[in-house]
Write an enzyme that holds these catalytic residues in place. Structure first.
Site, PDB file in Angstrom:
ATOM      1  N   ASP A  65      70.020-105.323  30.775  1.00  0.00           N
ATOM      2  CA  ASP A  65      68.605-105.347  31.144  1.00  0.00           C
ATOM      3  C   ASP A  65      68.534-104.906  32.602  1.00  0.00           C
ATOM      4  O   ASP A  65      69.042-105.591  33.497  1.00  0.00           O
ATOM      5  CB  ASP A  65      68.049-106.773  30.980  1.00  0.00           C
ATOM      6  CG  ASP A  65      66.585-106.874  31.383  1.00  0.00           C
ATOM      7  OD1 ASP A  65      66.085-105.974  32.084  1.00  0.00           O
ATOM      8  OD2 ASP A  65      65.948-107.871  30.994  1.00  0.00           O
ATOM      9  N   TYR A 158      52.012 -97.320  36.279  1.00  0.00           N
ATOM     10  CA  TYR A 158      53.112 -96.400  35.959  1.00  0.00           C
ATOM     11  C   TYR A 158      53.293 -95.383  37.093  1.00  0.00           C
ATOM     12  O   TYR A 158      54.403 -95.116  37.543  1.00  0.00           O
ATOM     13  CB  TYR A 158      52.800 -95.693  34.635  1.00  0.00           C
ATOM     14  CG  TYR A 158      53.898 -94.793  34.121  1.00  0.00           C
ATOM     15  CD1 TYR A 158      55.040 -95.329  33.523  1.00  0.00           C
ATOM     16  CD2 TYR A 158      53.795 -93.408  34.207  1.00  0.00           C
ATOM     17  CE1 TYR A 158      56.040 -94.503  33.033  1.00  0.00           C
ATOM     18  CE2 TYR A 158      54.795 -92.574  33.727  1.00  0.00           C
ATOM     19  CZ  TYR A 158      55.916 -93.129  33.135  1.00  0.00           C
ATOM     20  OH  TYR A 158      56.912 -92.302  32.660  1.00  0.00           O
TER      21      TYR A 158
HETATM   22  N1  LIG Z   1      58.901 -89.123  27.282  1.00  0.00           N
HETATM   23  C1  LIG Z   1      58.159 -88.651  28.254  1.00  0.00           C
HETATM   24  O1  LIG Z   1      57.257 -87.858  28.026  1.00  0.00           O
HETATM   25  C2  LIG Z   1      58.422 -89.070  29.673  1.00  0.00           C
HETATM   26  C3  LIG Z   1      57.656 -88.450  30.669  1.00  0.00           C
HETATM   27  C4  LIG Z   1      57.877 -88.782  31.995  1.00  0.00           C
HETATM   28  C5  LIG Z   1      58.830 -89.727  32.308  1.00  0.00           C
HETATM   29  N2  LIG Z   1      59.555 -90.338  31.330  1.00  0.00           N
HETATM   30  C6  LIG Z   1      60.546 -91.329  31.748  1.00  0.00           C
HETATM   31  O2  LIG Z   1      61.778 -91.065  31.148  1.00  0.00           O
HETATM   32  C7  LIG Z   1      62.509 -92.272  30.948  1.00  0.00           C
HETATM   33  C8  LIG Z   1      62.957 -92.353  29.498  1.00  0.00           C
HETATM   34  O3  LIG Z   1      61.798 -92.330  28.690  1.00  0.00           O
HETATM   35  P1  LIG Z   1      61.817 -92.096  27.106  1.00  0.00           P
HETATM   36  O4  LIG Z   1      60.675 -91.218  26.827  1.00  0.00           O
HETATM   37  O5  LIG Z   1      63.185 -91.721  26.634  1.00  0.00           O
HETATM   38  O6  LIG Z   1      61.437 -93.575  26.640  1.00  0.00           O
HETATM   39  P2  LIG Z   1      61.898 -94.436  25.373  1.00  0.00           P
HETATM   40  O7  LIG Z   1      60.894 -95.540  25.260  1.00  0.00           O
HETATM   41  O8  LIG Z   1      62.107 -93.570  24.206  1.00  0.00           O
HETATM   42  O9  LIG Z   1      63.280 -95.032  25.849  1.00  0.00           O
HETATM   43  C9  LIG Z   1      63.343 -95.937  26.940  1.00  0.00           C
HETATM   44  C10 LIG Z   1      64.553 -96.827  26.779  1.00  0.00           C
HETATM   45  O10 LIG Z   1      64.563 -97.743  27.884  1.00  0.00           O
HETATM   46  C11 LIG Z   1      64.921 -99.015  27.383  1.00  0.00           C
HETATM   47  N3  LIG Z   1      64.439-100.075  28.262  1.00  0.00           N
HETATM   48  C12 LIG Z   1      63.163-100.467  28.485  1.00  0.00           C
HETATM   49  N4  LIG Z   1      63.138-101.521  29.316  1.00  0.00           N
HETATM   50  C13 LIG Z   1      64.430-101.797  29.631  1.00  0.00           C
HETATM   51  C14 LIG Z   1      65.078-102.758  30.443  1.00  0.00           C
HETATM   52  N5  LIG Z   1      64.370-103.703  31.088  1.00  0.00           N
HETATM   53  N6  LIG Z   1      66.411-102.722  30.564  1.00  0.00           N
HETATM   54  C15 LIG Z   1      67.132-101.783  29.906  1.00  0.00           C
HETATM   55  N7  LIG Z   1      66.605-100.865  29.089  1.00  0.00           N
HETATM   56  C16 LIG Z   1      65.253-100.877  28.959  1.00  0.00           C
HETATM   57  C17 LIG Z   1      64.308 -99.091  25.991  1.00  0.00           C
HETATM   58  O11 LIG Z   1      64.939-100.087  25.200  1.00  0.00           O
HETATM   59  C18 LIG Z   1      64.529 -97.672  25.499  1.00  0.00           C
HETATM   60  O12 LIG Z   1      65.768 -97.535  24.824  1.00  0.00           O
HETATM   61  C19 LIG Z   1      61.573 -93.397  31.384  1.00  0.00           C
HETATM   62  O13 LIG Z   1      61.877 -93.797  32.703  1.00  0.00           O
HETATM   63  C20 LIG Z   1      60.215 -92.737  31.322  1.00  0.00           C
HETATM   64  O14 LIG Z   1      59.276 -93.361  32.188  1.00  0.00           O
HETATM   65  C21 LIG Z   1      59.358 -90.035  30.019  1.00  0.00           C
END
Ligand SMILES: NC(=O)c1ccc[n+]([C@@H]2O[C@H](COP(=O)([O-])OP(=O)(O)OC[C@H]3O[C@@H](n4cnc5c(N)ncnc54)[C@H](O)[C@@H]3O)[C@@H](O)[C@H]2O)c1
Length: 254
Positions: A65, A158
């Site tokens: 975490d 965010y």
């Molecule tokens: N998908 C997009 O369009 C997008 C755009 C901009 C930024 N992001 C950023 O990219 C990163 C990954 O996003 P994603 O789209 O793969 O999201 P996702 O929700 O598919 O995956 C996020 C992962 O983080 C894990 N997680 C959440 N809280 C946690 C914690 N406290 N400790 C450990 N793990 C934790 C979740 O279990 C999940 O496996 C994030 O930081 C997100 O803000 C994503």
């Protein structure tokens, strides 16, 4: 020889499939890195690690975490015990609490910043210390967002967390430049992952309008981000630090 041959990497938030962390972990392993895939979803992290091993790569799944300093200490100690060093950290774990200011609670605000911003501080601080101890530099990639660069409605908490990740990374990059510890941010636009599904449910009113802002007219794939992370992790990016990289189909060019 792979572009990350022999390097030791940690990717947080790697359990989600499709997700940016799991895609990054796969790309890193394909290029020869030993990858620690961590997540608060321990079973999911191990599943991704097992898929990497099945494909011929080297990966370990760990429970982590990112809001827990004790978990960070444990993960870093495991990597140190196994390899005596860490070369690459991708602070990828994140959540998106997307609510207009009138609906945003203090609890939402704190949770958002704890998961997306405080975690980046916990990880960066520890990785810098570990990399300095070995003295051979390293690459820290902090995942921000286009929402850390321009305003998006219903995105205040965010955006604050992701804007914080951006400027924190630049500040620390200056402190670690002489150690050859490179710290950069990646700013994804709209990428098709599990997080986008949640964003769509939470914020349906703004969702279509946001996709319409993408000049290329469609969302990106996790590998679009994984390939940027791969470049920044590799020695090909050896002269790049304190910089920000958008991967957004042209969103921020407008
Ligand atoms: N998908 C997009 O369009 C997008 C755009 C901009 C930024 N992001 C950023 O990219 C990163 C990954 O996003 P994603 O789209 O793969 O999201 P996702 O929700 O598919 O995956 C996020 C992962 O983080 C894990 N997680 C959440 N809280 C946690 C914690 N406290 N400790 C450990 N793990 C934790 C979740 O279990 C999940 O496996 C994030 O930081 C997100 O803000 C994503």
């Amino acid at each position: 020889m792979g572009r990350l041959q022999g390097k030791i990497a940690l990717v947080t938030g790697g359990a989600s499939v499709p997700g940016l962390g799991s895609a990054t972990a796969h790309r890193f392993a394909q290029e020869g890195a030993v990858v620690y895939v961590t997540d608060r979803d321990a079973a999911g992290a191990e599943k991704v690690a097992a898929a990497i091993r099945d494909a011929g790569g080297q990966a370990v799944g760990l429970s982590h975490d990112v809001t827990s300093e004790a978990d960070w200490d444990q993960v870093m100690a495991t990597i140190d015990k196994d390899h005596g060093r860490i070369d690459i950290l991708v602070n990828n774990a994140g959540i998106a609490v997307l609510r207009p200011i009138a609906e945003l609670t203090t609890e939402d605000w704190k949770l958002q910043n704890d998961v997306n911003l405080n975690s980046v501080y916990y990880g960066t601080r520890r990785a810098v210390a570990a990399m300095r101890k070995v003295g051979k530099g390293g690459s820290i990639i902090n995942i921000s967002s286009v929402a850390g660069l321009f305003g998006v409605p219903a995105c205040g908490a965010y955006a604050a967390s992701k804007g914080g990740v951006r400027i924190f990374s630049k500040a620390i990059a200056l402190e670690t430049a002489r150690d050859l510890i490179r710290i950069n941010t990646v700013h994804p636009g709209m990428i098709l992952t599990n997080m986008q599904d949640v964003a769509q449910e939470d914020n349906a009113a703004n969702y279509d309008a946001t996709v319409a802002l993408v000049p290329m007219g469609f969302m990106g794939e996790p590998d679009d981000i994984a390939n940027m992370n791969l470049f920044l992790a590799s020695d090909e990016a050896k002269y790049i630090t304190g910089a920000e990289f958008v991967v957004d189909g042209g969103m921020t060019a407008q």
